[in-house]
Design a protein around this motif. Structure first.
Motif, PDB file in Angstrom:
ATOM      1  N   PHE A  58       0.831  -1.202   0.000  1.00  0.00           N
ATOM      2  CA  PHE A  58       0.000   0.000   0.000  1.00  0.00           C
ATOM      3  C   PHE A  58       0.869   1.257   0.000  1.00  0.00           C
ATOM      4  O   PHE A  58       0.610   2.203  -0.750  1.00  0.00           O
ATOM      5  CB  PHE A  58      -0.924  -0.019   1.215  1.00  0.00           C
ATOM      6  CG  PHE A  58      -1.701   1.253   1.421  1.00  0.00           C
ATOM      7  CD1 PHE A  58      -2.735   1.593   0.567  1.00  0.00           C
ATOM      8  CD2 PHE A  58      -1.390   2.108   2.464  1.00  0.00           C
ATOM      9  CE1 PHE A  58      -3.450   2.773   0.749  1.00  0.00           C
ATOM     10  CE2 PHE A  58      -2.102   3.281   2.654  1.00  0.00           C
ATOM     11  CZ  PHE A  58      -3.133   3.613   1.798  1.00  0.00           C
ATOM     12  N   ASN A  59       1.910   1.257   0.831  1.00  0.00           N
ATOM     13  CA  ASN A  59       2.804   2.415   0.893  1.00  0.00           C
ATOM     14  C   ASN A  59       3.475   2.665  -0.456  1.00  0.00           C
ATOM     15  O   ASN A  59       3.633   3.815  -0.880  1.00  0.00           O
ATOM     16  CB  ASN A  59       3.859   2.226   1.983  1.00  0.00           C
ATOM     17  CG  ASN A  59       3.273   2.289   3.381  1.00  0.00           C
ATOM     18  OD1 ASN A  59       2.145   2.714   3.585  1.00  0.00           O
ATOM     19  ND2 ASN A  59       4.047   1.854   4.362  1.00  0.00           N
ATOM     20  N   GLN A  60       3.876   1.583  -1.138  1.00  0.00           N
ATOM     21  CA  GLN A  60       4.521   1.745  -2.443  1.00  0.00           C
ATOM     22  C   GLN A  60       3.520   2.287  -3.467  1.00  0.00           C
ATOM     23  O   GLN A  60       3.842   3.195  -4.236  1.00  0.00           O
ATOM     24  CB  GLN A  60       5.121   0.436  -2.938  1.00  0.00           C
ATOM     25  CG  GLN A  60       5.849   0.600  -4.261  1.00  0.00           C
ATOM     26  CD  GLN A  60       6.552  -0.647  -4.726  1.00  0.00           C
ATOM     27  OE1 GLN A  60       6.467  -1.692  -4.113  1.00  0.00           O
ATOM     28  NE2 GLN A  60       7.255  -0.544  -5.832  1.00  0.00           N
ATOM     29  N   ALA A  65       1.360   6.891  -6.650  1.00  0.00           N
ATOM     30  CA  ALA A  65       0.184   7.742  -6.861  1.00  0.00           C
ATOM     31  C   ALA A  65       0.505   9.198  -6.532  1.00  0.00           C
ATOM     32  O   ALA A  65       0.060  10.115  -7.235  1.00  0.00           O
ATOM     33  CB  ALA A  65      -0.986   7.250  -6.013  1.00  0.00           C
ATOM     34  N   ALA A  66       1.285   9.416  -5.485  1.00  0.00           N
ATOM     35  CA  ALA A  66       1.670  10.785  -5.115  1.00  0.00           C
ATOM     36  C   ALA A  66       2.524  11.419  -6.207  1.00  0.00           C
ATOM     37  O   ALA A  66       2.386  12.612  -6.518  1.00  0.00           O
ATOM     38  CB  ALA A  66       2.422  10.778  -3.788  1.00  0.00           C
ATOM     39  N   THR A  67       3.389  10.616  -6.812  1.00  0.00           N
ATOM     40  CA  THR A  67       4.221  11.126  -7.907  1.00  0.00           C
ATOM     41  C   THR A  67       3.360  11.487  -9.110  1.00  0.00           C
ATOM     42  O   THR A  67       3.552  12.542  -9.736  1.00  0.00           O
ATOM     43  CB  THR A  67       5.286  10.084  -8.300  1.00  0.00           C
ATOM     44  OG1 THR A  67       6.094   9.806  -7.150  1.00  0.00           O
ATOM     45  CG2 THR A  67       6.165  10.585  -9.422  1.00  0.00           C
ATOM     46  N   SER A  68       2.395  10.630  -9.455  1.00  0.00           N
ATOM     47  CA  SER A  68       1.523  10.941 -10.591  1.00  0.00           C
ATOM     48  C   SER A  68       0.659  12.165 -10.284  1.00  0.00           C
ATOM     49  O   SER A  68       0.405  12.989 -11.170  1.00  0.00           O
ATOM     50  CB  SER A  68       0.666   9.738 -10.986  1.00  0.00           C
ATOM     51  OG  SER A  68      -0.325   9.479 -10.037  1.00  0.00           O
ATOM     52  N   SER A  69       0.248  12.323  -9.025  1.00  0.00           N
ATOM     53  CA  SER A  69      -0.535  13.496  -8.629  1.00  0.00           C
ATOM     54  C   SER A  69       0.284  14.775  -8.798  1.00  0.00           C
ATOM     55  O   SER A  69      -0.212  15.795  -9.304  1.00  0.00           O
ATOM     56  CB  SER A  69      -0.988  13.346  -7.176  1.00  0.00           C
ATOM     57  OG  SER A  69      -1.698  14.485  -6.756  1.00  0.00           O
TER      58      SER A  69
END
Length: 201
Positions: A58-60, A65-69
């Protein structure tokens, strides 16, 4: 004391946890010893927590997802879009969705492999699929998306994206990518994983 200016004593290394200074340890002989010394310090301070496989997955997924955001908000959310950002956005988004789906599978006792998103989704038990489908509408509302987000259609567009878009210059034709539905689906998957993990930990 500001952690950004903190300098450990000579022969020592600073140890941080989630961006906060915990303390310092002597320098080990190699990276493996450095890690162990840091872990021991966290244990001594009562801060060490063993991370489950599901939580690590989940953390990975969340990190991708944070990078794509970040790419979306900086390069794609406003016109004119930066065309150079679309490939890394697609790769990071597709991979985050892949790992979120695999996390859901793991939480339901299913070990899935490969990068084809539809196949991973289809291997999930019905109870897991229902959770995902139920989570899409609230995720869409948070993005002010009025039309229904079709999970299968969104996954179809991204099905081979992690593999193909990394080398898009070698592929003559790529699937159409639906940006906002992909973001909504990633958010829904994040919420499902978070909810199930919080209920178990």
């Amino acid at each position: 004391m500001s952690t950004s200016k903190y300098q450990p004593a000579p022969g020592h290394r600073a140890v941080y946890l989630n961006g906060h200074l915990v303390g310092e340890v002597r320098e080990g002989l190699d990276h493996k010893e450095d890690v162990e010394l840091g872990r021991q310090l966290l244990i001594e301070k009562g801060l060490y927590k063993k991370v489950s496989l599901e939580r690590a997955m989940f953390n990975q997924a969340t990190a991708f997802a944070a990078t794509s955001s970040m790419l979306y908000y900086q390069k794609l959310a406003h016109l004119p879009r930066d065309g150079q950002a679309i490939t890394p956005w697609v790769v990071n988004t597709a991979f985050s969705i892949e790992v979120y789906l695999k996390t859901v599978g793991c939480l339901f006792g299913i070990n899935t492999r490969g990068h084809k998103l539809l196949r991973i989704f289809e291997q999930l038990p019905d109870a897991a699929k229902r959770l995902i489908l139920r989570a899409v509408e609230p995720a869409a509302k948070s993005w002010k998306v009025k039309e229904k987000v079709d999970v299968v259609r969104t996954l179809s567009g991204l099905n081979d994206a992690f593999v193909q878009w990394r080398y898009h210059y070698e592929v003559s034709e790529l699937n159409e990518i639906y940006i906002v539905p992909a973001i909504v689906l990633a958010g829904a998957l994040h919420n499902v994983c978070q909810e199930v993990l919080d209920g178990r930990e």
